[in-house]
Motif scaffolding. Structure first.
Motif, short mmCIF file in Angstrom:
data_model
loop_
_atom_site.label_atom_id
_atom_site.label_comp_id
_atom_site.label_asym_id
_atom_site.label_seq_id
_atom_site.Cartn_x
_atom_site.Cartn_y
_atom_site.Cartn_z
N THR A 91 0.88 -1.13 -0.11
CA THR A 91 -0.03 -0.03 -0.03
C THR A 91 1.08 1.45 -0.07
O THR A 91 2.15 1.29 0.10
N ASN A 139 5.12 6.55 1.30
CA ASN A 139 5.22 6.06 2.62
C ASN A 139 6.01 6.95 3.79
O ASN A 139 7.07 6.99 3.71
N GLU A 155 2.88 5.64 8.18
CA GLU A 155 3.88 4.85 8.11
C GLU A 155 5.04 5.26 9.15
O GLU A 155 4.79 6.63 9.55
N ARG A 159 12.29 -1.10 -3.26
CA ARG A 159 12.19 0.00 -2.20
C ARG A 159 13.25 0.49 -1.47
O ARG A 159 14.01 -0.18 -1.02
N ASN A 177 14.33 3.06 1.39
CA ASN A 177 14.06 3.50 2.57
C ASN A 177 15.17 4.91 2.91
O ASN A 177 16.09 4.89 2.51
C1 LIG Z 1 6.35 1.43 4.52
O1 LIG Z 1 7.84 1.04 4.71
C2 LIG Z 1 7.99 0.31 5.65
C3 LIG Z 1 9.39 0.04 6.02
O2 LIG Z 1 10.13 -0.21 4.80
C4 LIG Z 1 7.37 -1.17 5.12
O3 LIG Z 1 7.46 -1.99 6.37
C5 LIG Z 1 5.91 -0.84 5.08
O4 LIG Z 1 5.21 -1.95 4.62
C6 LIG Z 1 5.80 0.31 4.06
N1 LIG Z 1 4.14 0.61 4.05
C7 LIG Z 1 3.55 0.87 3.07
C8 LIG Z 1 2.30 1.38 3.20
O5 LIG Z 1 4.23 1.01 1.88
#
Ligand SMILES: *[C@@H]1O[C@H](CO)[C@@H](O)[C@H](O)[C@H]1NC(C)=O
Ligand SMILES: *[C@@H]1O[C@H](CO)[C@@H](O)[C@H](O)[C@H]1NC(C)=O
Ligand SMILES: *[C@@H]1O[C@H](CO)[C@@H](O)[C@H](O)[C@H]1NC(C)=O
Ligand SMILES: *[C@@H]1O[C@H](CO)[C@@H](O)[C@H](O)[C@H]1NC(C)=O
Ligand SMILES: *[C@@H]1O[C@H](CO)[C@@H](O)[C@H](O)[C@H]1NC(C)=O
Ligand SMILES: *[C@@H]1O[C@H](CO)[C@@H](O)[C@H](O)[C@H]1NC(C)=O
Length: 593
Positions: free
Chosen positions: A287, A311, A320, A344, A346
């Motif tokens: 999400t 995020n 988040e 992803r 961060n």
């Molecule tokens: C937001 O980032 C965290 C850490 O990387 C991850 O665990 C989480 O799934 C992410 N949430 C969304 C909504 O992408």
């Protein structure tokens, strides 16, 4: 009295030092204060090639009480990967705030720069500007006439540079029937986008979120069934913040307050699919929320790779704990459509980018991310290793987006040069030369020349490696008819200053007492370094009460120094002399940086 003077001197030097930590100033661009970067490398050999493109805004340095002018310190800026300034466009935009500053490369090898200049407080609605590699304006647009303000989020020149996309917002009164209240109306800030023909300025496309069948009020996280109506400007319920175009003519649009990325038909403006939010058309393995800068990386009609900053949080709530850049693969030719996270990245400091930000995939596959606040940006390897982090040392400054591009800049102005002669105690007469060329890329060194007279042959004084925006050369003796040439890595001469007569430093001042100014600049030259000298009358906003004290203490400090150094630094008008031909060979390079 002596004690007070010392105290004030200490105080003023503390303030000047803080200003120095946050901004660079230059002898050759005296009206400019360029923000400094603090840079950390974790894998320097793996970062991509290019310069950083940022547009600092936010904190305003107070006006100089003596000139009534604010130093130029916001607007479009290019830095190299060490945080060294390459171009400040602050004067070009008259210190107005600027957004989405970037370079665009053409297949024919030419490049352009584009940015959005904010609404001018007096009249103009703001505009997008496109410059060529000589920093000349090639195209400007204020957008459709009906818009009161140029939306700051996006000016996206499409491949081929024939047209560009921009976001739009405006106030509109709408029925609340969509949330079960057909008798009621409220004002809303509607969102849209437009495409402009860059040769004619004609509007090619206009899309309006609020037309029937487009985006419903209930898709917003900021409008519920019980939300009260509002007067103009109205509820900011969608907040468009990016638009891109696919090869087949459809548009990718991000609406921050529906947590949704939309694909909009280039044929009829209908919404082809929604990614994210409560009405997603995708089977997603993730999400996201409050996203920014949704862009196509690849697309062939049925398979797409997009990037965006996610995020996610804003000034009201956090969904988040850490923000990230996402690369997502979409398959839209199947049912259900699928969306899968491929990568992803961060935020390296584990913070949230509350507002703003952007993601850019570099040609070598690295990912460059602007997190906005404090101008924080970072570069990742494709696999996710953090290779570099940088931020402004002035933490109150921010940039809406940050990018990295290779770019060749060749300003249409000559390089700037200031040359002066001082008498420095036992070292005798010294000629000090400062050069810079705002916007010129690829300079690796400067050649310095002097002549005996206007029509005489020039001779080479020496060559200095360029490491800062401004380069200083100091030679023994009193030299005149000075010029300099920037040279690139391959030894090509990139430009040429005009030939300057040396001045005694008193010529630099405008209205101040000549001897005071002379002392001040002699001190700067003797103890300072280029880009680090900041004998300035301006202080940061955090010390508003200190401005008069600072001003007074600078005056006292200068006075004290002048008295102390009076014998060493005599006014030089009467000592001024040309270089006798016989002394040419004796010209000695004392120091350089
Ligand atoms: C937001 O980032 C965290 C850490 O990387 C991850 O665990 C989480 O799934 C992410 N949430 C969304 C909504 O992408
Ligand atoms: C940046 O600094 C490093 C180390 O100080 C130096 O080797 C390099 O040449 C500099 N790079 C640029 C682009 O100035
Ligand atoms: C604001 O816009 C007006 C009209 O275009 C122009 O005359 C003025 O110079 C602008 N001011 C600034 C600070 O850009
Ligand atoms: C809001 O109103 C709409 C239309 O009347 C209704 O369909 C929906 O269920 C309501 N939502 C909530 C959360 O009550
Ligand atoms: C989606 O639905 C949830 C639960 O009803 C609600 O809290 C949220 O605001 C809705 N909108 C979005 C865009 O997530
Ligand atoms: C689009 O790309 C996907 C994956 O690379 C490929 O399988 C598909 O055949 C391509 N479709 C078209 C129409 O080229």
């Amino acid at each position: 009295m002596k004690f007070l003077a010392l105290l004030l001197a200490l105080l003023s030097s503390a303030i000047a030092e803080r200003l120095n930590d946050e901004f660079m100033s230059f002898v050759t661009l005296p009206e400019v204060y360029a923000p400094r970067f603090e840079v950390q490398y974790h894998g320097r050999e793996r970062v991509g090639a290019g310069y950083w493109f940022v547009a600092p805004y936010g904190k305003m340095i107070p006006k100089d009480p003596t000139t009534g002018r604010r130093p130029f310190h916001v607007g479009p800026h290019i830095y190299d990967q060490n945080g060294t300034l390459i171009w400040t466009g602050s004067q070009m935009v008259d210190n107005l705030w600027v957004y989405d500053f970037k370079a665009v490369h053409e297949t024919d090898g030419r490049s352009r720069l584009s940015f959005i200049v904010s609404k001018n407080r007096t009249t103009a609605p703001g505009r997008a500007m496109v410059l060529n590699q000589n920093y000349e304006v090639e195209f400007e647009t204020s957008g459709p006439d009906a818009l009161e303000e140029f939306d700051i989020h996006e000016f996206n020149i499409l491949p081929g540079s024939k047209s560009a996309l921009a976001c739009a917002h405006w106030t509109k009164e709408m029925s609340l029937a969509d949330v079960g209240r057909p008798q009621e109306q409220s004002f809303f800030i509607a969102s849209g986008f437009w495409e402009v023909d860059m040769s004619t300025g004609d509007m090619l496309t206009w899309w309006d979120s609020s037309l029937p069948g487009n985006i419903a009020i209930h898709e917003s996280v900021y409008f519920g069934n019980d939300t009260l109506p509002e007067e103009p400007p109205g509820h900011d319920y969608l907040h468009i913040n990016s638009v891109d175009k696919q090869v087949d003519g459809n548009y990718l649009v991000s609406m921050r307050f529906t947590n949704t990325i939309y694909l909009i038909s280039g044929n009829d403006g209908t919404i082809l699919w929604r990614l994210g939010g409560n009405e997603t058309d995708f089977d997603q393995d993730f999400t996201f929320s409050k996203q920014h800068d949704a862009k196509f990386l690849e697309s062939n009609g049925t398979h797409h790779v997009i990037s965006f900053l996610n995020n996610a949080s804003d000034d009201q709530e956090n969904e988040e704990l850490v923000s990230s850049a996402l690369i997502v693969a979409l398959e839209t030719g199947v049912s259900p459509k699928t969306a899968r996270v491929i990568a992803r990245y961060n935020r390296p400091d584990n913070e949230l980018a509350r507002l703003r930000g952007n993601v850019q995939r570099l040609p070598n596959g690295n990912i460059f991310v602007g997190w906005s606040d404090s101008g924080y940006h970072s570069e990742f390897s494709r696999e996710g290793d953090v290779l570099m982090e940088a931020r402004f040392t002035a933490a109150e400054l921010l940039t809406y987006r940050a990018y990295k591009f290779e770019f060749v800049g060749r300003p249409n102005i000559s390089p700037a040069l200031i040359a002066s002669v001082i008498e420095d105690g036992e070292r005798g007469l010294l000629t000090t030369i400062y050069v810079s060329w705002n916007g010129a890329t690829d300079i690796t060194s400067w050649n310095f020349y002097a002549q005996e007279g206007e029509n005489h042959q020039r001779y080479l004084l020496g060559t200095v490696k360029k490491t800062e925006f401004e380069t200083r050369f100091t030679a023994k003796g009193s030299l005149d008819w000075i010029s300099a040439e920037p040279v690139d890595y391959d030894g090509n001469v990139l430009g040429k200053t005009s030939v300057h007569r040396t001045a005694t430093p008193s010529h630099w001042g405008e209205t101040q007492d000549a001897e005071t100014t002379t002392s001040e600049h002699q001190i700067a030259q003797t103890v300072g370094e280029p880009g680090k000298t900041a004998e300035s009358d301006n202080v940061s906003e955090s010390f508003p009460l200190l401005i008069p004290i600072f001003g007074a203490s600078v005056a006292i400090l200068i006075g004290v120094c002048w008295l102390a150094t009076r014998r060493r630094f005599r006014p030089l008008k009467h000592l001024y002399q040309r270089v006798p031909a016989s002394e040419r060979g004796d010209t000695e390079l004392l120091e350089f940086q």
